[in-house]
Design a protein around this motif. Sequence first.
Motif, PDB file in Angstrom:
ATOM      1  N   ALA A  68      35.191 -98.246   0.943  1.00  0.00           N
ATOM      2  CA  ALA A  68      36.139 -98.854   0.283  1.00  0.00           C
ATOM      3  C   ALA A  68      37.406 -98.142   0.735  1.00  0.00           C
ATOM      4  N   PRO A  69      38.398 -99.145   1.086  1.00  0.00           N
ATOM      5  CA  PRO A  69      39.820 -98.758   1.229  1.00  0.00           C
ATOM      6  C   PRO A  69      40.653 -98.588   0.216  1.00  0.00           C
ATOM      7  N   LEU A  70      40.490 -97.234  -0.179  1.00  0.00           N
ATOM      8  CA  LEU A  70      41.010 -96.989  -1.671  1.00  0.00           C
ATOM      9  C   LEU A  70      42.700 -96.376  -1.410  1.00  0.00           C
ATOM     10  N   ILE A  71      43.448 -96.681  -2.247  1.00  0.00           N
ATOM     11  CA  ILE A  71      44.757 -95.832  -2.209  1.00  0.00           C
ATOM     12  C   ILE A  71      44.977 -95.368  -3.678  1.00  0.00           C
ATOM     13  N   ASN A  72      44.963 -94.250  -3.919  1.00  0.00           N
ATOM     14  CA  ASN A  72      45.192 -93.577  -5.042  1.00  0.00           C
ATOM     15  C   ASN A  72      46.639 -93.178  -5.202  1.00  0.00           C
ATOM     16  N   ARG A  73      47.123 -93.613  -6.462  1.00  0.00           N
ATOM     17  CA  ARG A  73      48.612 -93.679  -6.484  1.00  0.00           C
ATOM     18  C   ARG A  73      48.883 -93.235  -8.003  1.00  0.00           C
ATOM     19  N   GLY A  74      48.169 -92.383  -8.577  1.00  0.00           N
ATOM     20  CA  GLY A  74      48.077 -91.780  -9.855  1.00  0.00           C
ATOM     21  C   GLY A  74      49.286 -90.852  -9.871  1.00  0.00           C
ATOM     22  N   LEU A  75      49.996 -90.840 -11.090  1.00  0.00           N
ATOM     23  CA  LEU A  75      51.153 -90.211 -11.415  1.00  0.00           C
ATOM     24  C   LEU A  75      50.786 -89.448 -12.794  1.00  0.00           C
ATOM     25  N   GLY A  76      50.456 -88.131 -12.649  1.00  0.00           N
ATOM     26  CA  GLY A  76      50.204 -87.284 -13.913  1.00  0.00           C
ATOM     27  C   GLY A  76      51.229 -87.429 -14.963  1.00  0.00           C
ATOM     28  N   GLY A  77      50.786 -87.781 -16.271  1.00  0.00           N
ATOM     29  CA  GLY A  77      51.684 -87.429 -17.140  1.00  0.00           C
ATOM     30  C   GLY A  77      52.518 -88.817 -17.586  1.00  0.00           C
ATOM     31  N   THR A  78      52.271 -89.865 -16.604  1.00  0.00           N
ATOM     32  CA  THR A  78      53.099 -90.967 -16.717  1.00  0.00           C
ATOM     33  C   THR A  78      52.627 -91.928 -18.078  1.00  0.00           C
ATOM     34  N   GLU A  79      53.702 -92.756 -18.421  1.00  0.00           N
ATOM     35  CA  GLU A  79      53.331 -93.548 -19.581  1.00  0.00           C
ATOM     36  C   GLU A  79      53.627 -95.068 -18.945  1.00  0.00           C
ATOM     37  N   ILE A  80      53.020 -96.036 -19.636  1.00  0.00           N
ATOM     38  CA  ILE A  80      53.118 -97.362 -19.150  1.00  0.00           C
ATOM     39  C   ILE A  80      54.274 -98.011 -19.127  1.00  0.00           C
ATOM     40  N   GLY A  81      55.380 -97.604 -19.945  1.00  0.00           N
ATOM     41  CA  GLY A  81      56.512 -97.902 -19.848  1.00  0.00           C
ATOM     42  C   GLY A  81      57.249 -97.562 -18.726  1.00  0.00           C
ATOM     43  N   GLN A  82      56.908 -96.384 -18.219  1.00  0.00           N
ATOM     44  CA  GLN A  82      57.503 -95.953 -16.931  1.00  0.00           C
ATOM     45  C   GLN A  82      56.950 -96.681 -15.563  1.00  0.00           C
ATOM     46  N   TRP A  83      55.928 -97.049 -15.668  1.00  0.00           N
ATOM     47  CA  TRP A  83      55.461 -97.942 -14.702  1.00  0.00           C
ATOM     48  C   TRP A  83      56.079 -99.198 -14.770  1.00  0.00           C
ATOM     49  N   VAL A  84      56.337 -99.599 -15.859  1.00  0.00           N
ATOM     50  CA  VAL A  84      57.094-101.045 -15.946  1.00  0.00           C
ATOM     51  C   VAL A  84      58.834-100.932 -15.449  1.00  0.00           C
ATOM     52  N   SER A  85      59.193 -99.641 -15.816  1.00  0.00           N
ATOM     53  CA  SER A  85      60.667 -99.505 -15.430  1.00  0.00           C
ATOM     54  C   SER A  85      60.903 -98.823 -14.187  1.00  0.00           C
ATOM     55  N   TYR A  86      60.061 -98.241 -13.455  1.00  0.00           N
ATOM     56  CA  TYR A  86      60.163 -97.477 -12.211  1.00  0.00           C
ATOM     57  C   TYR A  86      59.478 -97.614 -11.027  1.00  0.00           C
ATOM     58  N   TYR A  87      58.070 -97.844 -11.217  1.00  0.00           N
ATOM     59  CA  TYR A  87      57.180 -97.438 -10.169  1.00  0.00           C
ATOM     60  C   TYR A  87      56.704 -98.655  -9.285  1.00  0.00           C
ATOM     61  N   VAL A  88      56.378 -99.801 -10.016  1.00  0.00           N
ATOM     62  CA  VAL A  88      56.040-101.072  -9.308  1.00  0.00           C
ATOM     63  C   VAL A  88      56.475-101.387  -7.966  1.00  0.00           C
ATOM     64  N   PRO A  89      58.059-101.366  -7.504  1.00  0.00           N
ATOM     65  CA  PRO A  89      58.422-101.570  -6.470  1.00  0.00           C
ATOM     66  C   PRO A  89      58.030-100.523  -5.149  1.00  0.00           C
ATOM     67  N   TYR A  90      57.682 -99.274  -5.864  1.00  0.00           N
ATOM     68  CA  TYR A  90      57.792 -98.160  -4.782  1.00  0.00           C
ATOM     69  C   TYR A  90      56.072 -97.945  -4.419  1.00  0.00           C
ATOM     70  N   VAL A  91      55.457 -97.815  -5.561  1.00  0.00           N
ATOM     71  CA  VAL A  91      54.003 -97.467  -5.211  1.00  0.00           C
ATOM     72  C   VAL A  91      53.007 -98.534  -5.605  1.00  0.00           C
ATOM     73  N   VAL A  92      53.459 -99.915  -5.788  1.00  0.00           N
ATOM     74  CA  VAL A  92      52.206-101.041  -5.925  1.00  0.00           C
ATOM     75  C   VAL A  92      52.625-102.006  -4.869  1.00  0.00           C
ATOM     76  N   THR A  93      53.610-102.720  -4.979  1.00  0.00           N
ATOM     77  CA  THR A  93      53.861-104.006  -4.371  1.00  0.00           C
ATOM     78  C   THR A  93      53.674-103.736  -2.945  1.00  0.00           C
ATOM     79  N   PRO A  94      54.383-102.703  -2.250  1.00  0.00           N
ATOM     80  CA  PRO A  94      54.350-102.506  -0.902  1.00  0.00           C
ATOM     81  C   PRO A  94      53.114-102.508  -0.160  1.00  0.00           C
ATOM     82  N   TYR A  95      51.918-102.197  -0.725  1.00  0.00           N
ATOM     83  CA  TYR A  95      50.786-102.119  -0.260  1.00  0.00           C
ATOM     84  C   TYR A  95      50.136-103.324  -0.016  1.00  0.00           C
TER      85      TYR A  95
END
Length: 219
Positions: A68-95
């Motif tokens: 399976a072509p897996l990409i693990n982009r877990g960020l330990g300690g993160t909250e769901i609000g942080q994923w909304v506010s910060y991470y989607v453009p950097y570690v989600v959509t580019p892939y």
Amino acid sequence: MKKHFLLALLISLACCGVYAQQTFPFANEVKQFQHQDSLNFPKPGGTLFIGSSSIRRWTDMEQRFPGAPLINRGLGGTEIGQWVSYYVPYVVTPYKPAKIFIYVGDNDLAKGKTAQYVADQFSLLWQMIREKLPDAAIYFMAIKKSPARWQAYDKVDMANQIIKAITTTKTKTYFVDTATPILKAGTTLPDSALFVQDMVHFNSKGYDKWEALLKPLLK
């Protein structure tokens, strides 16, 4: 294009120093992901796992799901609000993944956020992903109960119920019950034998449970 994107991110984070770490949580970890990508950018159409430490600490994920072509982009300690506010453009959509598995909300509830808050943030996260990746299948992995976080059990159940209902209204969106398999048989309590000493994170037996559940979805 990818090189320009990565360079811009690295410069923007590096130039801000300590201030970036304060305003952009886990900035150093995101920079590490971008460095990995600069050396070997994942091919489009893979399977992306995002979320908090239960994803980040799943270090043998590729061995458990060979092929399976897996990409693990877990960020330990993160909250769901942080994923909304910060991470989607950097570690989600580019892939440009074909499938996205999300495990987050655990830390929010433990820190006093309500079940409705977590569900609302999931809706926002879903919308952000869907706008950029209209064809991706989105899987929400149910929030688990951890022995050390027994105070949040009622909120965990409520959040999972609300989010499960939300997923039924969305296209190519699925609720994966990763919470029930870790409970003691015949109870609503988590099996402590599946956790490391902190009673928050899984040991290998805990990940065995998730592996068995997710394997059919990764084919």
